[in-house]
Design an enzyme around this catalytic site. Sequence first.
Site, PDB file in Angstrom:
ATOM      1  N   ASP A  11       0.831  -1.212   0.000  1.00  0.00           N
ATOM      2  CA  ASP A  11       0.000   0.000   0.000  1.00  0.00           C
ATOM      3  C   ASP A  11       0.865   1.263   0.000  1.00  0.00           C
ATOM      4  OD1 ASP A  11      -2.367   1.422  -0.015  1.00  0.00           O
ATOM      5  OD2 ASP A  11      -2.580   1.419   2.153  1.00  0.00           O
ATOM      6  N   ASN A  46     -10.985  -2.645  -4.485  1.00  0.00           N
ATOM      7  CA  ASN A  46     -10.257  -1.719  -5.365  1.00  0.00           C
ATOM      8  C   ASN A  46     -10.871  -1.678  -6.764  1.00  0.00           C
ATOM      9  OD1 ASN A  46      -6.988  -2.710  -4.045  1.00  0.00           O
ATOM     10  ND2 ASN A  46      -8.289  -0.987  -3.424  1.00  0.00           N
TER      11      ASN A  46
HETATM   12  C1  IPE Z   1      -5.210  -2.560   0.423  1.00  0.00           C
HETATM   13  O1  IPE Z   1      -4.968  -1.218   0.150  1.00  0.00           O
HETATM   14  C2  IPE Z   1      -5.294  -3.350  -0.823  1.00  0.00           C
HETATM   15  C3  IPE Z   1      -4.044  -3.461  -1.579  1.00  0.00           C
HETATM   16  C4  IPE Z   1      -2.876  -3.017  -1.222  1.00  0.00           C
HETATM   17  C5  IPE Z   1      -4.143  -4.169  -2.829  1.00  0.00           C
HETATM   18  P1  IPE Z   1      -6.162  -0.149   0.069  1.00  0.00           P
HETATM   19  O2  IPE Z   1      -5.533   1.160  -0.234  1.00  0.00           O
HETATM   20  O3  IPE Z   1      -7.213  -0.618  -0.851  1.00  0.00           O
HETATM   21  O4  IPE Z   1      -6.735  -0.200   1.562  1.00  0.00           O
HETATM   22  P2  IPE Z   1      -7.651   0.818   2.349  1.00  0.00           P
HETATM   23  O5  IPE Z   1      -8.728   1.277   1.416  1.00  0.00           O
HETATM   24  O6  IPE Z   1      -6.767   1.951   2.764  1.00  0.00           O
HETATM   25  O7  IPE Z   1      -8.145   0.047   3.523  1.00  0.00           O
HETATM   26  C1  IPE Z   2      -1.879   0.120  -3.166  1.00  0.00           C
HETATM   27  O1  IPE Z   2      -1.649   1.464  -3.329  1.00  0.00           O
HETATM   28  C2  IPE Z   2      -2.162  -0.602  -4.465  1.00  0.00           C
HETATM   29  C3  IPE Z   2      -3.596  -0.774  -4.722  1.00  0.00           C
HETATM   30  C4  IPE Z   2      -4.521  -0.705  -3.810  1.00  0.00           C
HETATM   31  C5  IPE Z   2      -4.009  -1.045  -6.094  1.00  0.00           C
HETATM   32  P1  IPE Z   2      -2.809   2.548  -3.286  1.00  0.00           P
HETATM   33  O2  IPE Z   2      -3.267   2.800  -4.676  1.00  0.00           O
HETATM   34  O3  IPE Z   2      -3.875   2.175  -2.330  1.00  0.00           O
HETATM   35  O4  IPE Z   2      -2.003   3.769  -2.746  1.00  0.00           O
HETATM   36  P2  IPE Z   2      -2.505   4.888  -1.737  1.00  0.00           P
HETATM   37  O5  IPE Z   2      -3.007   4.186  -0.519  1.00  0.00           O
HETATM   38  O6  IPE Z   2      -3.593   5.630  -2.444  1.00  0.00           O
HETATM   39  O7  IPE Z   2      -1.310   5.719  -1.477  1.00  0.00           O
HETATM   40 MG    MG Z   3      -4.142   2.516  -0.331  1.00  0.00          MG
END
Ligand code: IPE
Ligand code: IPE
Ligand code: MG
Length: 234
Positions: A21, A69
Amino acid sequence: MKKGKEESAGSLPAHIAIIMDGNGRWAKKRLLPRGAGHRAGMNRMIALAEHAFTRGVKYVTAFALSTENLSRPKEELDGLFSLFREYFEKSANTMREKGVSLKVIGDLSLLPEDIRTLVSEGEAHTAGGTVGTLILAIGYGGRQDILSAVNEAVRRGKEVTQEEFSALLSTGGIPDPDLLIRTGRELRISNFLLWQSAYTELYFTETLFPDFSEKELDRALAAYAKRERRFGKV
Ligand code: IPE
Ligand code: IPE
Ligand code: MG
């Protein structure tokens, strides 16, 4: 499922799960589009898995796209799908040469059909690698994983044991993760391996995933080695 005290201080995790993340925030900080963060994150993920295997870790499961996502904007998803295509097209050969098996968990029916084909080809091409297994979780949700195992058990019409239930999950045959790392500051599991992480050691870091280095992975491994896993015993 592992039980007992054999997993105490000084040991190496056989299976590391990573919630990768912080890609979006990493890109934002650099005034780049979110997709640039995802690209940097995918590259990091591959390098970190390879590093983990050189350390003796056998399984790395990387959470790259959750079921939830999938409701992100189309533009971001299209960018992610392109990255997955590239990963299966390019990495399958390199991984095969390195003896790494590729595997995917998640509901692939939620993804474009050509990705499903690339996944099957990539898995078949790298099958039997003995160095390590890199499991990419895409279109994955822990609750969905549990529910589909429950439904399968119901279809079979017989009560199941914990071991039998574990085998019905998408991770069937893979030992539960010993260590779960979440980068990007959030202190939550976000629907990752819910059943499988019942006794997993947790490691949270503020580092955004594209900045998570091999050195920091080594620090996480060192922290894990100091943990005492009691599994409810004294
Ligand atoms: C968790 O990250 C899922 C992945 C890293 C694929 P998110 O960015 O989706 O999580 P939340 O929304 O902050 O809980
Ligand atoms: C994690 O990075 C990867 C996915 C969830 C696809 P994010 O896209 O959630 O990155 P942040 O949390 O917005 O920085
Ligand atoms: Mg994230």
